[in-house]
Design an enzyme around this catalytic site. Structure first.
Site, PDB file in Angstrom:
ATOM      1  N   LYS A   1     -24.190  21.879  71.871  1.00 26.70           N
ATOM      2  CA  LYS A   1     -22.820  21.766  72.181  1.00 26.70           C
ATOM      3  C   LYS A   1     -22.517  21.997  73.435  1.00 26.70           C
ATOM      4  O   LYS A   1     -21.532  21.163  73.956  1.00 26.70           O
ATOM      5  CB  LYS A   1     -22.246  23.187  71.584  1.00 26.70           C
TER       6      LYS A   1
ATOM      7  N   ASP B   1     -21.820  10.242  56.734  1.00 31.36           N
ATOM      8  CA  ASP B   1     -23.016  10.952  57.487  1.00 31.36           C
ATOM      9  C   ASP B   1     -22.720  10.496  58.768  1.00 31.36           C
ATOM     10  O   ASP B   1     -22.911   9.419  59.264  1.00 31.36           O
ATOM     11  CB  ASP B   1     -24.346  10.572  56.847  1.00 31.36           C
TER      12      ASP B   1
ATOM     13  N   GLY C   1     -12.933  24.059  56.579  1.00 31.62           N
ATOM     14  CA  GLY C   1     -12.839  24.481  58.232  1.00 31.62           C
ATOM     15  C   GLY C   1     -11.969  23.945  59.041  1.00 31.62           C
ATOM     16  O   GLY C   1     -10.662  23.585  58.622  1.00 31.62           O
ATOM     17  N   ILE C   2     -12.481  23.859  60.271  1.00 34.43           N
ATOM     18  CA  ILE C   2     -11.315  23.134  61.240  1.00 34.43           C
ATOM     19  C   ILE C   2     -10.993  21.737  61.027  1.00 34.43           C
ATOM     20  O   ILE C   2      -9.900  21.257  61.228  1.00 34.43           O
ATOM     21  CB  ILE C   2     -12.304  23.344  62.612  1.00 34.43           C
TER      22      ILE C   2
ATOM     23  N   TYR D   1     -28.225  25.079  68.399  1.00 38.60           N
ATOM     24  CA  TYR D   1     -26.640  25.015  68.397  1.00 38.60           C
ATOM     25  C   TYR D   1     -26.057  24.872  69.950  1.00 38.60           C
ATOM     26  O   TYR D   1     -25.350  24.070  70.291  1.00 38.60           O
ATOM     27  CB  TYR D   1     -25.903  26.060  67.558  1.00 38.60           C
TER      28      TYR D   1
ATOM     29  N   THR E   1     -14.729  29.940  59.499  1.00 32.21           N
ATOM     30  CA  THR E   1     -14.982  28.952  58.598  1.00 32.21           C
ATOM     31  C   THR E   1     -16.182  29.209  57.613  1.00 32.21           C
ATOM     32  O   THR E   1     -17.236  29.892  57.906  1.00 32.21           O
ATOM     33  CB  THR E   1     -15.414  27.666  59.572  1.00 32.21           C
TER      34      THR E   1
ATOM     35  N   ASN F   1     -15.681  16.254  64.778  1.00 29.20           N
ATOM     36  CA  ASN F   1     -15.615  17.612  64.344  1.00 29.20           C
ATOM     37  C   ASN F   1     -16.948  18.035  63.638  1.00 29.20           C
ATOM     38  O   ASN F   1     -17.347  19.461  63.582  1.00 29.20           O
ATOM     39  CB  ASN F   1     -14.493  18.162  63.355  1.00 29.20           C
TER      40      ASN F   1
END
Length: 267
Positions: free
Chosen positions: A165, A69, A23-24, A161, A198, A96
């Protein structure tokens, strides 16, 4: 070492990207290396991190990889020593790594809530902490924390989530103010992507059911992007380019900033 690493927007810098196996993170690691940086690629899945690093080395880029981790402070301590021993410096850190749980509040259990907070928020705290410690031993640097447009805009089924964030957003501003008081100067900024194509999406519970309901995967992506004004999701490489800007000296006067990359979703 290729000519790309002798010249470029982040030439001569050493970078560390978490969640770099896909992904990113993967796109960011490649973008930084293409512009001259040496890049440490880490991921909870060490094999994925290794595969990204192998792909990069085939292009002549200088890279190393190891399992990380982000919730384990001991692993951060060992990681920073490894990077500094290998390259003698750390100039760029991209926090990330992240996870998501698609559950309503009443269906989510406490362990799921805590897991999201641990990876998405504790991991960013630890990465920022050890990023600052490592950069103080050199000439300073740039820390980029990956938040989300979901940290601005709530959605049902995404409480953990979105909360994590949103926490990354404010924590990064606090870190930017603290880091600005140190010598050498360290900048801390946040990128807030909207929908991005992603593997996180396809790993979510319910993905296969959603895909079956939509008809095809392409149609599902289109359906997910219905509320995005530009009517599509971003490619990981588009987010990586924004991170590259914040990592480079082009953004020397930018700290405590939030760069929203969401196709107009939060406008």
């Amino acid at each position: 070492m290729t000519n790309n690493q002798n010249m470029g927007r982040v030439a001569g810098k050493a970078a560390w990207v978490t969640g770099g196996g896909s992904g990113i993170g993967r796109a960011t690691a490649i973008a930084l290396a293409a512009e001259g940086a040496r890049v440490a690629v880490t991921d909870i899945d060490g094999e994925k991190a290794h595969k990204t690093a192998v792909e990069m080395r085939k292009k002549g880029y200088s890279t190393l990889s190891f399992q990380l981790d982000v919730t384990d402070e001991n692993q951060w301590q060992k990681g920073i020593e490894l990077v500094l021993t290998e390259w003698g410096q750390l100039d760029i850190l991209v926090n990330n790594a992240g996870i998501s749980v698609a559950q309503s509040i009443t269906d989510m259990n406490l362990a799921q809530w805590r897991q999201v907070m641990s990876v998405n928020l504790d991991g960013v705290f630890l990465g920022t902490k050890y990023g600052i410690i490592g950069m103080k031993r050199g000439k300073g640097g740039s820390i980029i924390n990956v938040s989300s447009a979901s940290g601005f805009k709530a959605a049902p089924g995404a409480s953990a989530y979105s909360t994590s964030k949103a926490g990354v957003r404010l924590f990064s501003k606090c870190a930017a103010l603290e880091a600005a008081q140190t010598e050498p100067r360290i900048r801390v900024n946040t990128v807030l992507p909207g929908g991005v194509m992603t593997p996180m999406w396809s790993s979510m519970e319910g993905w296969e059911i959603w895909k079956e309901q939509a008809g095809t995967e392409a149609e599902l992506w289109n359906k997910l992007a219905e509320n995005t004004p530009l009517k599509r999701f971003a490619k990981p490489e588009e987010i990586a380019l924004a991170i590259l800007y914040l990592a480079s000296d082009e953004s020397q006067f930018v700290t405590g900033a939030e760069l929203v990359i969401d196709g107009g979703f939060t406008a």
